[in-house]
Every structure is written in C-alpha cells, then in structure tokens.
Scaffold this motif. Structure first.
Motif, short mmCIF file in Angstrom:
data_model
loop_
_atom_site.label_atom_id
_atom_site.label_comp_id
_atom_site.label_asym_id
_atom_site.label_seq_id
_atom_site.Cartn_x
_atom_site.Cartn_y
_atom_site.Cartn_z
N LEU A 419 -8.75 1.86 -9.46
CA LEU A 419 -7.47 1.22 -9.17
C LEU A 419 -6.34 2.26 -9.07
O LEU A 419 -5.47 2.16 -8.20
CB LEU A 419 -7.15 0.19 -10.26
CG LEU A 419 -8.08 -1.04 -10.32
CD1 LEU A 419 -7.70 -1.93 -11.50
CD2 LEU A 419 -8.01 -1.83 -9.02
N ILE A 420 -6.38 3.25 -9.98
CA ILE A 420 -5.33 4.27 -9.96
C ILE A 420 -5.40 5.08 -8.67
O ILE A 420 -4.37 5.40 -8.06
CB ILE A 420 -5.48 5.20 -11.18
CG1 ILE A 420 -5.24 4.42 -12.46
CG2 ILE A 420 -4.52 6.38 -11.09
CD1 ILE A 420 -5.49 5.22 -13.72
N ALA A 421 -6.62 5.39 -8.22
CA ALA A 421 -6.76 6.19 -7.00
C ALA A 421 -6.19 5.46 -5.80
O ALA A 421 -5.54 6.07 -4.94
CB ALA A 421 -8.23 6.52 -6.78
N VAL A 422 -6.43 4.17 -5.70
CA VAL A 422 -5.91 3.41 -4.56
C VAL A 422 -4.39 3.44 -4.55
O VAL A 422 -3.76 3.66 -3.50
CB VAL A 422 -6.43 1.96 -4.61
CG1 VAL A 422 -5.73 1.10 -3.55
CG2 VAL A 422 -7.93 1.92 -4.39
N ALA A 423 -3.79 3.20 -5.71
CA ALA A 423 -2.33 3.19 -5.79
C ALA A 423 -1.75 4.56 -5.45
O ALA A 423 -0.72 4.67 -4.77
CB ALA A 423 -1.90 2.75 -7.18
N VAL A 424 -2.40 5.59 -5.94
CA VAL A 424 -1.91 6.94 -5.68
C VAL A 424 -1.99 7.28 -4.20
O VAL A 424 -1.07 7.88 -3.62
CB VAL A 424 -2.69 7.96 -6.53
CG1 VAL A 424 -2.39 9.38 -6.07
CG2 VAL A 424 -2.33 7.80 -8.00
N ILE A 425 -3.11 6.93 -3.56
CA ILE A 425 -3.28 7.26 -2.15
C ILE A 425 -2.19 6.61 -1.30
O ILE A 425 -1.64 7.21 -0.37
CB ILE A 425 -4.67 6.81 -1.66
CG1 ILE A 425 -5.75 7.67 -2.34
CG2 ILE A 425 -4.79 6.90 -0.15
CD1 ILE A 425 -7.17 7.20 -2.04
#
Length: 734
Positions: A419-425
């Motif tokens: 989830l964090i990776a999606v938001a960061v991207i």
C-alpha cells in the motif's frame, strides 16, 4: 525545510520502489540482501578507515617534520649565543643574584609558580628538598604515579651544580651565561609550549635550565647520560631515543647540539627537551586511546633473538587516560617499566619492521593478540615511529548495527509495503516537480549575481530568501561581496605601500672615489622588514661615508613601519660630528619607545668607512657579523663584537669597533634571510656557501657581486617561496 531533508525525501521515495519488487521474492531474499549490504558496508568502512588512517599518518609525519625544522632553528640560535658568550674573555658583572640549586641546598631562590603545563610523576618517599616545591596541602593525598605540580620560574634561569661542584668554582660561567635569559624567553615565545626545558650543560657539570626549577634528583649529573657522551662526536643537532626526563619523570625527546670553544675544543652541549605528548598530540586527535593501543616503537638496539621484533619505547594505556591525565595535559606517555618487545609472526609484521626502519608511513591489516586490527604508523625520527593499533570492529560496528536494523525493519514493514509503495509512486511526479522548482530558481538568481560581481558590480546581491542551505548560501554570498570589495581596496593600498617603501631605499649605490659599493634587497612579502641605507660625505665628513643594514623581527606592515621609522631616525641622527655610539644610542632609544607595546625589535649593523685611511668603524646590534674577505690571503674575518638588538633595552650602551682594511679587501654585510634560505629538502643555504660565492666573485664589481649572490639564493630555493627578506651590501676598497 533544509535542503538535505528534501534530498532525503527523494531518496526515500525511490527506495520504496525496490522494496515493492522485493515483496515478490519473499522474506529470505530480503534477508540475503541485508547480509550482502552488511558485507559490502563492512568492506567499504574498512577501506575508508584504512585511507583515513593512512592520511592521518602522513599528516602526522608532515607536522613532526615542520616542528623538527623549528626545533633545529631555535637550537642553532641558542648554540650561537651560548658559544659567543662562553668564548668571550670578558666576564660581565651579574645584574642580579642567580638561582643556584644543588644536592646540598638552594641559593637565591625566587618566587616559584605552578603552571598547568609543568607536572611531574609523584614517586614514593619524596625527599624534603622536593617536597618544598609543591603545595603542602596536596602532599598528604599523593600516591605513586599521580601528577603533581612542578613549580617553575619564567623570570629566572636555574643553575644546577652536581655533587662536588661549588658556586665559587663556576661563578665565571654563571656570569657569562646569565644574559641568556632573554634569549631563552624569546625562544620560549617562538616555540609556544612545544618545549619543556631549554638547557645548556658544560663540561664541568654546570647545568643551566629555563624555566628555572629545583626538581632534579639529588644524584643527577647529565654528563653520565649517553646523549651527552654522544654529543662529543657530533657537529650538528641530533635526536636521541625517547627517555625519561629527570625532572618530570615523563617520556621526552631530546634535541642536542655540541658547544665548542674558540680552539674548537668541546665545552658542553645545548639541548631542547620536548615532551612526547607535545610532539604527537596532533597525530592522536581522532584516536580513542581507551580502545586503540598507542605506542612508540623502534628497530634500534635489536640483537639476533629480537631481529623480528620492535622495541617499545613508550605507550599510552587506557588506565592512564582514565585515571592520571586531566584534559589540559593532553595524552600522557610513559616508558615501559621494563624492556618490552612487540612481535607478531606474520608477513605483514615483517613489512612493518622494514617500513619503521626506512622511516615510511603506512597502514596494515593483521591480528593483534588474536584480534583483527588496523596498524597505522608514521615516522618520528630515524628508526622510530608512532604505532596505533585499532580493532577493526571499531570501524565496522555501524555495518553490524545496520545489518540487524535492516533485518528487523524488513520483518516489521513487509506487510505494509504494497500500500505504501502505491501511494509513493503516485506522489513521485508531484514531489519531483516542486522540488526541482525550489532548487532551480534560487540557483539561477545566485548565478546571475555572481556574474554581475565578476563584471565589477559590487552592489550586486542574491535577491531571494530561503530557510535551507541555498538560503544560507545566498546570505553568505551577500556577506562575502562587501568583504571582497574591502579586500580589493586593501590589496590596492598594500601595493601603493610597497611602492612607497621601495622608494625609500637608495636608488643607486654611493659613488665615492676609493670604494666600490653595491647593494640589493628582496622582500619575502609585499612589504618587508629588512633595511639598508648609505649616507654620503656631506653628512659624514671628507672621504667618509656611512652604511647601515638592519632586520626587523617579523614581516608585513608592522615590520615595514618600524623599518621606515628606523630609517628616518638614522638619517636624522647620523653624521654632523656625532659618533657611531651616540647615533646608535639615540636610534635605539627611539626604536625602543616605538616597540614598547608591540614586542618587535630590530637587529642592525652600522659602519662608517674612511676611504683615505682605509678604516671601518662599526657597531653590531644583534645583527649577523659582517665579513671581510682578503683575496690576497683567501681568508675571511668576521666582525663579531657585542651588542643587543635595538628595541629591547632603552638605555643600552653600544660599543664601537675599528677595523683596518687594505686595498682589494671586500666588506660584506647581509641579513639572515640569505643563509637561512633552504632548498626543497630543508637544507639551508648556509654561511659557508655565502663565503664561497664571495670568494668566486671577488673580481667583479660590488653591485654585480650583490646581484649574483641573491640570484644564487633564488636558484637554491628551486621554486620555494621566500620565507624571509634578503638584503646584502658589498663594499670593495680600491
């Protein structure tokens, strides 16, 4: 927000992308990555540590070499003044009673004071004579090995008389050496706490020490030590192996030079006693001696069974650092209580022995008592090096902690990475845009301001405000521009001052029938402290002219101003029926008044020459002796005489000397900048080379001789900058 935090945000943002990819490979793959990271970090840290230690070793060697040159120059000065006074047949009267110490008591004891730089190691069963040197309130609680005060006097020399020597026997030597107090004080100011003691030891056992003290053991006789015996066969200053100082019981180096009488007979030595800590503290600034082993090792005094070992001359133990040494005293070195050898049966240790023997610096990786360590070393003197042994875990601890931290973080954060990776991207594009804007605009404005300053617009400023490093850079730039403008004005003023000072020197040598005169001066800085002048027959009388040469202590504007004042005094007071002594006395009085608050002084050589009678009347005020060369006999005569530098004692009475010259003889006056110039290896030009140049060029005109000598000095430096002003006057009697 600071710029570093902006960069950190970007790095953290992009670091999450690999984290999203690693998710598909599982926890084991991530753990392997952490392990590889730890290994690579360990290797990198060790490489960086090796490079840092090697650079530290090289820096230590450079520092020690520079200090060695300062020590040798100072000791040469002490040697010259001591030999001059000991070889003087006249015994000067004692101005005041002298501080005399011996095993049997003390005469004329001055008020002694404690100094944080002067401590000694307490010994058991302290004698009454030594107890008197310490505060009574501190003696009761003193244990063996503690640091206690060693009272000294910076206003007195102390004269130590070993057993069997009475004050009456050595009173002539005491009277001759008592005036060395001012020389020792001057050397102490120059060395600035680098030296513990300045000593002069004579063949009869008389020991002169500055600062004055009464801490020698009752049976102390320096003539019994190997360094004193070795001095009999030496001609130049030499270092001895570190040994325990008799007064402080601490490990010290000793630089010694022999003293000779007029008949070239050995009459004693002059020494500088330097604490090991003073010489090496700069090399140990970043060394944690509670972890690292610090010692001084040597390849000397080895026999067959110790050929693969290093002799430990001194060391710092962790216990000493914790219990004995207060911060103001630096690191405390001690010699091992008994002979100690260092040995490791490895090829690297043999390399270490070779490097120590050759005086090389380096860093080696090998075990010390079974613990992997880094061994860094740098030379101190011939076959003597400082050795620092540091366990490698001190450098790799961060890597070990990083590995553990990576493993724990991976386990805790693994589930939420998707989830964090999606938001960061999704936010990368927005962040990248605003960050680039915040960086490019200030940089562009700063660049435009720099261009304007380069074109001569001193009113240009970086017109933007920010709370990060770019804002700090803009603020510093705006502060720097007025400073640069001010420096430019100062440089222009210095250039004008240099032109004005040069115009004060004689524009051409005097033209007098019966003499050929030449001179030249080269400054080491834009404005210098050397001085020379000619005064013609109009002031001095028929067939007579005067010459003067001087050297102001220091360089730069202050020295130039004092030189200018001295020139005006000499021109105003010379000739018109006044004797040299009267002129020198009045000039000294005026210079002393000028220097009373500055600490500067000026050496000078003044002379009047009568070409009809071929006589030279001269006064030497602390300056280098003049030289008279006789081509017919190929011999030199030094105009030594006695006289104190001007600016030291206001009512000092100078003595005038007269020398008869003959046709063809050459009088040469010079400043110490000529013979003290050195080549890239540190070897001085020297007075012998100067005299050989005079001998080789004696057939030329005086001005040509002056130009050729300074040209040779410049060539000898081989591109090195001039460290002191160089001035020479040549007078040929026709």
């Amino acid at each position: 927000m600071k710029l570093r935090w902006k960069i950190l945000i970007i790095l953290l943002t992009f670091s999450l992308i690999p984290l999203f990819v690693l998710k598909t490979h599982g926890l084991n793959s991530l753990r392997e990555l952490g392990s590889d990271l730890q290994t690579q970090t360990r290797v990198t840290l060790l490489e960086q540590a090796t490079q840092n230690l090697a650079e530290q070793a090289r820096s230590a060697a450079v520092t020690i070499n520079l200090e060695d040159l300062l020590y040798r120059t100072t000791l040469k000065s002490i040697q010259g003044e001591t030999e001059l006074r000991l070889n003087d047949n006249d015994i000067p009267p004692l101005v005041r009673e002298q501080y005399i110490t011996s095993p049997y008591g003390v005469l004329n004891k001055p008020e002694l004071q404690t100094d944080p730089d002067y401590k000694k190691i307490a010994m058991l069963q302290m004698g009454n004579r030594h107890k008197e040197n310490h505060q009574t309130s501190a003696v009761d609680g003193i244990k063996r090995g503690d640091l206690i005060d060693l009272p000294i006097s910076r206003d007195q020399l102390s004269f130590w008389l070993p057993g069997g020597l009475s004050p009456q026997q050595v009173m002539p030597e005491i009277a001759r050496l008592a005036p060395l107090l001012d020389d020792f004080k001057s050397c102490a100011e120059t060395l600035d706490k680098l030296v513990l003691w300045q000593e002069v030891i004579l063949e009869n056992g008389l020991t002169v020490t500055y600062p004055g003290h009464n801490s020698f053991p009752m049976k102390y006789d320096p003539r019994a030590y190997e360094w004193y015996k070795e001095a009999r066969s030496q001609s130049d200053p030499f270092w001895t192996l570190p040994s325990t100082d008799a007064a402080t019981k601490t490990l010290c180096n000793r630089l010694t030079v022999p003293l000779y009488g007029n008949n070239k007979k050995f009459i004693g030595v002059a020494s500088l006693v330097i604490p090991i800590g003073i010489s090496l503290n700069k090399a140990l600034v970043s060394t944690d001696t509670t972890i690292a082993k610090v010692m001084m090792v040597s390849t000397l005094h080895r026999d067959e069974k110790d050929k693969d070992s290093l002799l430990v001359l001194g060391k710092i133990d962790a216990e000493q650092v914790r219990d004995h040494v207060r911060p103001e005293h630096g690191r405390f070195w001690q010699a091992p209580p008994k002979e100690e050898w260092l040995n490791e049966d490895t090829p690297e240790f043999k390399t270490l022995i070779t490097d120590v023997d050759n005086g090389d610096t380096g860093v080696l990786q090998m075990d010390f008592r079974g613990i992997p360590s880094l061994w860094s070393y740098s030379p101190i003197h011939k076959s003597v090096s400082i050795l620092i042994i540091t366990p490698t875990h001190k450098f790799t601890a961060e890597a070990d902690e990083a590995e553990q931290y990576v493993r724990e973080s991976i386990a805790n954060q693994y589930e939420g990475t998707s989830l964090i990776a999606v938001a960061v991207i999704l936010s990368i594009a927005i962040v990248a845009y605003f960050v680039s804007q915040s960086l490019s605009t200030p940089i562009r404005k700063l660049s435009e301001a720099m261009i304007k300053v380069g074109e001569g617009d001193w009113n240009a400023r970086a017109d933007f405000h920010s709370k990060d490093e770019l804002g700090d850079l803009a603020q510093n730039f705006n502060y720097m521009v007025p400073q640069l403008h001010e420096h430019a004005k100062i440089r222009q003023a210095l250039s004008l001052a240099d032109e004005a000072q040069r115009s004060l020197f004689p524009q051409a040598p005097l033209e007098i029938e019966g003499a050929d005169i030449g001179a030249r001066c080269i400054f080491s800085e834009k404005t210098g402290g050397d001085y020379y002048d000619f005064i013609g027959c109009a002031n001095c009388g028929p067939d007579t002219f005067a010459i003067a040469i001087g050297d102001v202590s220091g360089h730069g504007i202050n020295a130039a101003l004092l030189m200018t004042s001295a020139r005006a005094y000499i021109r105003a007071l010379s000739g018109h029926g006044r004797t040299l002594v009267e002129t020198a006395k009045d000039v000294n009085r005026l210079i002393t008044m000028d220097c009373s608050q500055t600490g500067h002084f000026m050496t000078m050589f003044m002379a009047t020459c009568n070409v009809q009678e071929k006589t030279v009347n001269w006064i030497r005020a602390g300056h280098d002796p003049g030289l008279i060369y006789s081509p017919d006999t190929d011999s030199f005569e030094q105009l030594i005489g006695t006289g104190l530098a001007m600016g030291v004692e206001e009512e000092y009475l100078y003595r005038e000397y007269t020398t008869q010259m003959a046709q063809g003889q050459i009088l040469v006056l010079y400043t110490d900048g000529i013979w003290e110039s050195h080549d890239p290896s540190g070897k001085q030009f020297g007075k012998n080379r100067l005299m050989q140049l005079i001998r080789d060029t004696c057939h030329k005109q005086a001005q040509d001789i002056s130009d050729l000598i300074l040209g040779e000095v410049s060539a000898y430096r081989n591109g090195l900058p001039l460290e002191d002003d160089c001035t020479i006057i040549v007078v040929k009697i026709l």
